[in-house]
Design a protein around this motif. Sequence first.
Motif: not given
Length: 57
Positions: A4, A8, A20, A56
């Motif tokens: 990360f 991202d 975010t 993700s």
Amino acid sequence: MSDFKKGDVVQLKSGGPLMTIIADYPSHSHGHSVRCVWFNENKPVEETFVVEALKSV
């Protein structure tokens, strides 16, 4: 160590809003953590999560 990085988009593995990443804390006392921001009823919310709890998207 996670893949990360700031900017991202992630989500808790258990579900919830899209968030975010705005900061990275590799040496956090509870393990590698990231600071995330998301909106709840048009208001920004920030919280820190350990990376193992995130995925993700």
